[in-house]
Scaffold this motif. Structure first.
Motif, PDB file in Angstrom:
ATOM      1  N   GLN A   6       0.844  -1.193   0.000  1.00 10.53           N
ATOM      2  CA  GLN A   6       0.000   0.000   0.000  1.00 10.53           C
ATOM      3  C   GLN A   6       0.887   1.253   0.000  1.00 10.53           C
ATOM      4  OE1 GLN A   6      -3.477   0.272  -0.154  1.00 10.53           O
ATOM      5  NE2 GLN A   6      -3.126  -1.840  -0.784  1.00 10.53           N
ATOM      6  N   PRO A   7       0.388   2.345  -0.620  1.00 12.61           N
ATOM      7  CA  PRO A   7       1.157   3.594  -0.614  1.00 12.61           C
ATOM      8  C   PRO A   7       1.404   4.088   0.813  1.00 12.61           C
ATOM      9  CG  PRO A   7      -0.716   3.749  -2.122  1.00 12.61           C
ATOM     10  CD  PRO A   7      -0.874   2.467  -1.361  1.00 12.61           C
ATOM     11  N   THR A   8       2.532   4.713   1.016  1.00 10.26           N
ATOM     12  CA  THR A   8       2.898   5.216   2.344  1.00 10.26           C
ATOM     13  C   THR A   8       3.196   6.713   2.270  1.00 10.26           C
ATOM     14  OG1 THR A   8       5.219   4.650   1.920  1.00 10.26           O
ATOM     15  CG2 THR A   8       3.874   3.004   3.070  1.00 10.26           C
ATOM     16  N   PRO A   9       3.104   7.417   3.426  1.00  2.83           N
ATOM     17  CA  PRO A   9       2.614   6.941   4.713  1.00  2.83           C
ATOM     18  C   PRO A   9       1.107   6.766   4.722  1.00  2.83           C
ATOM     19  CG  PRO A   9       3.109   9.274   4.828  1.00  2.83           C
ATOM     20  CD  PRO A   9       3.536   8.823   3.470  1.00  2.83           C
ATOM     21  N   THR A 258       7.649   3.557   4.597  1.00  2.00           N
ATOM     22  CA  THR A 258       8.616   2.883   3.740  1.00  2.00           C
ATOM     23  C   THR A 258      10.013   3.420   4.038  1.00  2.00           C
ATOM     24  OG1 THR A 258       6.962   2.719   1.976  1.00  2.00           O
ATOM     25  CG2 THR A 258       9.258   2.432   1.322  1.00  2.00           C
ATOM     26  N   VAL A 259      10.989   2.543   4.094  1.00  2.00           N
ATOM     27  CA  VAL A 259      12.380   2.971   4.255  1.00  2.00           C
ATOM     28  C   VAL A 259      12.836   3.659   2.967  1.00  2.00           C
ATOM     29  CG1 VAL A 259      14.760   2.179   4.573  1.00  2.00           C
ATOM     30  CG2 VAL A 259      12.909   1.154   5.924  1.00  2.00           C
ATOM     31  N   ILE A 260      13.408   4.877   3.109  1.00  2.00           N
ATOM     32  CA  ILE A 260      13.871   5.618   1.930  1.00  2.00           C
ATOM     33  C   ILE A 260      15.374   5.877   1.958  1.00  2.00           C
ATOM     34  CG2 ILE A 260      11.634   6.718   1.474  1.00  2.00           C
ATOM     35  CD1 ILE A 260      12.784   9.307   2.738  1.00  2.00           C
ATOM     36  N   ASP A 272       9.653   7.369   5.318  1.00  2.00           N
ATOM     37  CA  ASP A 272       8.811   8.449   4.788  1.00  2.00           C
ATOM     38  C   ASP A 272       7.660   8.832   5.728  1.00  2.00           C
ATOM     39  OD1 ASP A 272       7.041   6.384   4.418  1.00  2.00           O
ATOM     40  OD2 ASP A 272       6.801   6.651   2.257  1.00  2.00           O
ATOM     41  N   ALA A 277       3.069  12.900   9.054  1.00  2.00           N
ATOM     42  CA  ALA A 277       2.316  11.652   9.230  1.00  2.00           C
ATOM     43  C   ALA A 277       2.147  11.294  10.706  1.00  2.00           C
ATOM     44  CB  ALA A 277       3.031  10.517   8.501  1.00  2.00           C
ATOM     45  N   GLY A 335      12.922   0.535   0.674  1.00  2.00           N
ATOM     46  CA  GLY A 335      11.714  -0.111   0.180  1.00  2.00           C
ATOM     47  C   GLY A 335      11.005  -0.958   1.227  1.00  2.00           C
ATOM     48  N   PHE A 352      -4.395  12.250   8.921  1.00  2.00           N
ATOM     49  CA  PHE A 352      -4.814  11.430   7.780  1.00  2.00           C
ATOM     50  C   PHE A 352      -6.304  11.628   7.464  1.00  2.00           C
ATOM     51  CE2 PHE A 352      -1.061   9.437   9.482  1.00  2.00           C
ATOM     52  CZ  PHE A 352      -0.384   8.978   8.361  1.00  2.00           C
TER      53      PHE A 352
ATOM     54  N   PRO B  87      11.269   3.446  -4.039  1.00  2.00           N
ATOM     55  CA  PRO B  87      11.042   2.764  -5.317  1.00  2.00           C
ATOM     56  C   PRO B  87       9.568   2.651  -5.714  1.00  2.00           C
ATOM     57  CG  PRO B  87      12.774   1.657  -4.074  1.00  2.00           C
ATOM     58  CD  PRO B  87      12.228   2.725  -3.183  1.00  2.00           C
ATOM     59  N   HIS B  88       8.696   2.431  -4.726  1.00  4.00           N
ATOM     60  CA  HIS B  88       7.284   2.233  -5.096  1.00  4.00           C
ATOM     61  C   HIS B  88       6.633   3.504  -5.625  1.00  4.00           C
ATOM     62  CE1 HIS B  88       6.486   3.921  -1.044  1.00  4.00           C
ATOM     63  NE2 HIS B  88       5.301   4.203  -1.513  1.00  4.00           N
ATOM     64  N   GLN B 112      18.568   3.010  -4.522  1.00  8.91           N
ATOM     65  CA  GLN B 112      17.591   3.887  -5.171  1.00  8.91           C
ATOM     66  C   GLN B 112      17.962   4.123  -6.634  1.00  8.91           C
ATOM     67  OE1 GLN B 112      18.339   6.737  -2.001  1.00  8.91           O
ATOM     68  NE2 GLN B 112      16.129   7.140  -1.901  1.00  8.91           N
ATOM     69  N   ARG B 372      -3.673  18.458   0.915  1.00  8.84           N
ATOM     70  CA  ARG B 372      -2.977  17.717   1.963  1.00  8.84           C
ATOM     71  C   ARG B 372      -2.844  16.264   1.537  1.00  8.84           C
ATOM     72  NH1 ARG B 372      -6.509  15.334   6.337  1.00  8.84           N
ATOM     73  NH2 ARG B 372      -4.903  15.962   7.769  1.00  8.84           N
ATOM     74  N   TRP B 374      -0.772  12.604   0.764  1.00  9.12           N
ATOM     75  CA  TRP B 374       0.402  12.130   0.037  1.00  9.12           C
ATOM     76  C   TRP B 374       0.015  11.608  -1.332  1.00  9.12           C
ATOM     77  CZ3 TRP B 374      -0.601  11.700   5.153  1.00  9.12           C
ATOM     78  CH2 TRP B 374       0.312  12.287   6.015  1.00  9.12           C
TER      79      TRP B 374
END
Lengths: 374, 374
Positions: A6-9, A258-260, A272, A277, A335, A352, B87-88, B112, B372, B374
């Motif tokens: 799923q998209p983050t955050p 997600t780890v960036i 992120d 968030a 990722g 959110f 990446p996503h 990345q 607002r 993401w």
């Protein structure tokens, strides 16, 4: 659909934990013979409210008229607006009441009572008097003579004097079960004393309302109390865990991230989920265990030992081991998806527009919208 | 329509101050021959962006792809997404680029770069390498050999190596003009060194990008730099005032609030701007002058001496005189409308869905929406 990918955050709600939390307080309060009036300021979601309210109509507590309007549109009719009423809001209160919403307001001054009385020309408004049980915010001390004066002004002016209310916000600073029990008793005693003062003056006081998640879980008895309000217990959070009201695995809310990136020399993992968030809430800062901006878990919700969000920028969270930890830093490549348990569910939730819900039946994820604003 | 009587809490934007702030940085940077690429993460408003961008197409900096999508829909085509790419997210980047948006991404790792190269099969993506100039967050140190390795990987993999970027976030902790100048020079020198490293290896580096509101206002020279990014300068806030980048009367953002009660014995005035309105940002906590949750002004924006929001609950702000103040507490009856200057414009702005704008021409108020998420 699964959570992974799923998209983050994103804001994640574990429905099974939420149901367990809801059942826990309901079961705990049952022997006391009081009404539970859940506070929806934490969830701000009709789907959550449907699980929270015993029937669909209430009772409910709100912190904004926006919440009241959203609940009423969804069929909830018994609502208490538990923030001291500003005179300019009475028109909106009356608009809701005219549509059939039994909306009650809160006040603690002659000025507000005068404004409510004036507004009662368009229909009687039910009022609770706010009592100050711990000096942390608004309300009249139980000994204050203005309690009777305001009560009389309201009754004679055509308002409905529904009762007295207090909120033991100071209980968030408790450090032990004994302190939590003491806060609960202080809260109870203060509001019961105020109720007796009204009744001794010949004034009505059908409702005697207490409430905070910590005291609701630690009150030894509730003699003289008719209703209990609580909000954050639905989700719980790190602040509640820190004062011993819940365990980490009771926390139903988390932020998917997600780890960036990494700063390997410093032992940092960048993700992120920044403060946009997680919110800027640092509620555990003054507790025995400072959790930074949150506790880091894997995507299944299992905490990594000693791993926290150490600091936050707008769209960056900096994850690191707690200072002094001897745990190894887990390998979290770019990722990797993680979940962060929040300091304060009310503040993090507000960042959110919806929840990704992990349904209690283990089925595919669902999306539940949140409302916001005033 | 006037500001007085508007529902509270609400976010107020003083357009005349905003224009002055925009002009100030534009004028300051003009002699340096650099491009100003404003960061829209503070304003998140198309109406503000229109005043911010020299022409309607850019250049602009964003902190989320949601901002990029909103800007592109409004005609902005030259956009830098200045948070390390996950990446996503590359699919959304490519979707914007396929529609004609010149969207560039940022990264600081081989992982990345590999993901970007893979995504370049669907069209070359412009990339900036993130350089760490002050150890506060992400980026490669200017001496890091991976700068050239990543640059080469990108060029050979079909990406567009556009340049290098750094953000002197550490400058928010500066205490004096001399420290601000030093941060600016450190930021400049780091990114210029990284650019030279790329060029020495035969790699292209047309863009050399620095940016933070404090350093943008204090750089003595920008030799070797091609562009400057800044965001909060559009509105400014108490954190910026605390480090000497602006004066209180440059702050263009405030929260309109209503007095809802008092605790006279304690010298407290309660208002309806709690942390849900002000945010939990306590950015002045570590500064010489702790401004609590904000500086209290009258409805015309004039600060009351020593009056701050001392603490905040979700929907309650507790206003009090600064500790040790000898000023009198002003008489602020229930219903009085006030304005609160925020610690951090980015965080406070994010709590609202729109601005009430006081137009620069003195005309009636306008409403500008914010975006607002993401």
């Amino acid at each position: 659909m699964m959570l992974a990918g799923q998209p983050t955050p994103a804001l994640v709600l574990d429905e099974a934990r939420m149901r367990r939390n809801i059942a826990r307080l309901r079961d705990r309060l049952a022997p006391f013979g009081v009404t539970l009036r859940p506070h929806v300021k934490t969830a701000k979601s009709i789907e959550v409210v449907r699980q929270l309210l015993t029937d669909g109509h209430g009772p409910a507590t709100v912190s904004t008229l926006k919440e009241a309007e959203a609940l009423f549109a969804a069929g909830v009719t018994d609502i208490l607006y538990a923030v001291g009423i500003a005179p300019h809001r009475l028109e909106r209160v009356q608009a809701l009441r005219a549509q059939g919403c039994d909306l009650a307001v809160l006040l603690d001054s002659i000025e507000q009572a005068g404004a409510v009385v004036a507004a009662c020309a368009h229909g009687a408004i039910p009022v609770l008097l706010e009592i100050d049980s711990d000096g942390h915010r608004a309300g009249l001390k139980p000994q204050d003579e203005r309690i009777v004066a305001i009560g009389r002004l309201l009754v004679e002016g055509g308002a409905i004097l529904r009762g007295v209310l207090t909120h033991a916000g100071g209980s968030y600073g408790a450090r032990s079960p004994a302190e939590l029990e003491a806060y609960a008793e202080q809260e109870r005693a203060a509001v019961v004393e105020a109720a007796e003062r009204l009744r001794a003056a010949g004034l009505p006081c059908p409702v005697v309302s207490v409430g905070s998640s910590p005291t609701a879980h630690f009150a030894r008895h509730l003699d003289g109390v008719t209703e209990v309000r609580a909000g954050v217990y639905v989700f719980f959070d790190l602040v509640m865990a820190g004062i011993g009201v819940c365990a980490l695995d009771d926390i139903a809310l988390s932020v998917l991230t997600t780890v960036i990136g990494h700063q390997a020399e410093k032992g940092w993992v960048l993700c992120d989920a920044g403060w946009m968030a997680l919110s800027r809430d640092r509620g555990t800062q003054g507790q025995a265990l400072d959790q930074g901006y949150g506790v880091v878990c894997d995507i299944d919700g299992k905490p990594y030992p000693d791993l926290i969000v150490d600091s936050a920028n707008q769209e960056h969270g900096i994850i690191a081991l707690r200072p002094g930890s001897t745990q190894p830093l887990p390998d979290l490549p770019v990722g990797t998806q993680l979940r962060i348990l929040p300091n304060h569910a009310c503040a993090t939730g507000a960042q959110f527009d919806d929840y990704i819900v992990l349904p209690a039946d283990g089925g595919p994820i669902a999306i539940w919208p949140r409302f916001r604003g005033w």
